[in-house]
Design an enzyme around this catalytic site. Structure first.
Site, PDB file in Angstrom:
ATOM      1  N   GLU A   2       0.801  -1.236   0.000  1.00 48.15           N
ATOM      2  CA  GLU A   2       0.000   0.000   0.000  1.00 48.15           C
ATOM      3  C   GLU A   2       0.835   1.289   0.000  1.00 48.15           C
ATOM      4  O   GLU A   2       0.667   2.147   0.872  1.00 48.15           O
ATOM      5  CB  GLU A   2      -0.984  -0.037   1.183  1.00 48.15           C
ATOM      6  CG  GLU A   2      -1.883  -1.256   1.129  1.00 48.15           C
ATOM      7  CD  GLU A   2      -2.816  -1.414   2.334  1.00 48.15           C
ATOM      8  OE1 GLU A   2      -2.815  -0.539   3.224  1.00 48.15           O
ATOM      9  OE2 GLU A   2      -3.549  -2.422   2.368  1.00 48.15           O
ATOM     10  N   ASN A  55       2.083  -4.700  -3.385  1.00 43.88           N
ATOM     11  CA  ASN A  55       0.680  -5.072  -3.154  1.00 43.88           C
ATOM     12  C   ASN A  55      -0.115  -3.820  -2.796  1.00 43.88           C
ATOM     13  O   ASN A  55       0.341  -2.998  -1.995  1.00 43.88           O
ATOM     14  CB  ASN A  55       0.675  -6.067  -1.972  1.00 43.88           C
ATOM     15  CG  ASN A  55      -0.643  -6.766  -1.725  1.00 43.88           C
ATOM     16  OD1 ASN A  55      -1.238  -7.308  -2.654  1.00 43.88           O
ATOM     17  ND2 ASN A  55      -1.104  -6.768  -0.479  1.00 43.88           N
ATOM     18  N   HIS A 113     -10.465  -5.911  -2.488  1.00 44.16           N
ATOM     19  CA  HIS A 113     -11.509  -5.746  -1.478  1.00 44.16           C
ATOM     20  C   HIS A 113     -12.660  -4.985  -2.145  1.00 44.16           C
ATOM     21  O   HIS A 113     -12.655  -3.760  -2.203  1.00 44.16           O
ATOM     22  CB  HIS A 113     -10.974  -4.975  -0.267  1.00 44.16           C
ATOM     23  CG  HIS A 113      -9.910  -5.713   0.481  1.00 44.16           C
ATOM     24  ND1 HIS A 113     -10.170  -6.888   1.160  1.00 44.16           N
ATOM     25  CD2 HIS A 113      -8.591  -5.474   0.645  1.00 44.16           C
ATOM     26  CE1 HIS A 113      -9.049  -7.325   1.716  1.00 44.16           C
ATOM     27  NE2 HIS A 113      -8.082  -6.491   1.415  1.00 44.16           N
ATOM     28  N   GLU A 150      -6.154 -10.533  -1.871  1.00 39.68           N
ATOM     29  CA  GLU A 150      -6.972 -10.358  -0.655  1.00 39.68           C
ATOM     30  C   GLU A 150      -8.457 -10.264  -1.014  1.00 39.68           C
ATOM     31  O   GLU A 150      -9.181  -9.415  -0.471  1.00 39.68           O
ATOM     32  CB  GLU A 150      -6.540  -9.094   0.112  1.00 39.68           C
ATOM     33  CG  GLU A 150      -5.066  -9.055   0.460  1.00 39.68           C
ATOM     34  CD  GLU A 150      -4.655  -7.846   1.304  1.00 39.68           C
ATOM     35  OE1 GLU A 150      -5.532  -7.141   1.835  1.00 39.68           O
ATOM     36  OE2 GLU A 150      -3.438  -7.607   1.432  1.00 39.68           O
ATOM     37  N   ASP A 153     -12.259 -10.197  -1.273  1.00 43.88           N
ATOM     38  CA  ASP A 153     -13.556 -10.347  -0.596  1.00 43.88           C
ATOM     39  C   ASP A 153     -14.515  -9.320  -1.205  1.00 43.88           C
ATOM     40  O   ASP A 153     -14.082  -8.360  -1.826  1.00 43.88           O
ATOM     41  CB  ASP A 153     -13.465 -10.248   0.939  1.00 43.88           C
ATOM     42  CG  ASP A 153     -12.768  -9.012   1.469  1.00 43.88           C
ATOM     43  OD1 ASP A 153     -12.719  -7.983   0.757  1.00 43.88           O
ATOM     44  OD2 ASP A 153     -12.277  -9.064   2.611  1.00 43.88           O
TER      45      ASP A 153
END
Ligand code: G3I
Length: 315
Positions: A131, A172, A208, A236, A238
């Site tokens: 990030e 990432n 996300h 990641e 979701d």
């Protein structure tokens, strides 16, 4: 057959999930987690982060990280290390420190080198830098950037490479899944790192997402990243919704999971997908976004939701 078996049957390296140490006492959870036909890869959600591994300067603790690494080994699963350098879950001795460039360089080298070196031979990949960008594509003004400018990225990647030459080294981030300023900033960074000879192997798109809002440019953007000569992984995944869930929202979520997994499936440079935990029982979402949740393909009773068949259909 399980999701990992299906993913491998179409040429992907793995289908995986995040997990966390406190969840491992849940026998029913573990029975699903440990099945490598379902999950061929795991990522520790917290136990390899800076606050967990070097809470005081030079004092390293790997007990919880070792538990996850040993679990992956026992289960025959790949391990993604997460992460070396991140502004969050950063102990205050780092985040609040006033360091010279030489001091912070050596702190990063020691942290990344010791962390990655400890797990040498056990990880498939590492999120070396996590990030780095704000949503507008500018650099996040954390202690690393404020002290070392963009150079901290190279320092971290070089230290990781030296510590485990076989591990794939990733950068990432979130909100780089769609075309836009942040994705462009990441693509420009990857280009410049590669042309400078920095040892970067991959980019992680966190994914996300929100139900009904999977970006339409996801697939083309995965292709753009892959064309830079790096691996792409969805690290990641979701897809959250406003609670309570309904038949409509759960069916839309199924469609959305299918869309995301299909996008990775159709680009050969997209090598694997990781859920940010597979069950609503342990999702991070409700703790962060009040009134939202139900983001995972298994519900809080560990029962598969429509999203599961959406994923399976895409594979
Ligand atoms: O360890 C403490 C525990 O001692 C304490 O009793 C408890 C009370 O709140 O908190 C525990 O720490 C929590 C930690 O998870 C471990 O469970 C933190 O409060 C909580 O903030 C932390 O959340 C993690 C979050 O990162 C922090 O940013 C989530 O579990 C983790 O899933 C999440 O993962 C991040 C990725 O690393 C990067 N991308 C985004 C993703 C979702 O936020």
């Amino acid at each position: 057959s399980g999701l990992n078996t299906l993913a491998k049957s179409i040429g992907k390296l793995y289908f995986g999930t995040a997990t966390d140490n406190n969840e491992l006492s849940d026998t029913a959870y573990r029975a699903i987690l440990n099945n490598n036909a379902m999950f061929g890869q795991i990522t520790p959600a917290n136990s390899m982060k800076w606050d967990a591994t070097e809470p005081s300067q030079g004092v390293f603790t790997f007990t919880n990280g070792d538990t996850i690494a040993n679990l992956a080994k026992t289960n025959g699963q790949l391990l993604r290390g997460h992460n070396c350098v991140w502004y969050n879950q950063l102990p205050s001795w780092v985040s609040g420190g006033k360091f010279t460039t030489a001091q912070l360089t050596s702190i990063i080298q020691n942290h990344c080198g010791t962390l990655v070196g400890h797990f040498k031979g056990q990880t498939y990949a590492w999120d070396v830098v996590n990030e780095p960008f704000n949503d507008d594509g500018s650099w996040r003004a954390d202690v690393f950037y404020n002290t070392l400018n963009t150079q901290y990225v190279t320092i971290a990647f070089n230290a990781a490479r030296a510590a485990d030459p076989a591990a794939k080294l990733y950068i990432n981030d979130y909100n780089i899944e769609q075309a836009g300023a942040k994705a462009t900033a990441m693509q420009n960074l990857i280009r410049s790192l590669k042309s400078a000879g920095t040892p970067i192997d991959g980019v992680g798109l966190q994914c996300h997402f929100i139900v009904g809002q999977v970006p339409s440019t996801l697939k083309s953007n995965i292709q753009t990243f892959a064309s830079l000569g790096v691996e792409v992984a969805l690290t990641e995944l979701d897809i959250r919704m406003t609670l309570p869930s309904s038949t409509t929202s759960l069916n839309q979520q199924k469609t959305d999971y299918q869309t995301v997994v299909s996008a990775c499936a159709s680009v050969s440079g997209c090598i694997g997908i990781t859920l940010w935990d597979f069950t609503d029982k342990y999702s991070w979402v409700p703790n962060t976004f009040s009134g939202q949740g139900a983001a995972c393909p298994w519900d809080s009773n560990l029962v598969q939701k429509p999203a599961y068949s959406g994923i399976a259909a895409a594979l």
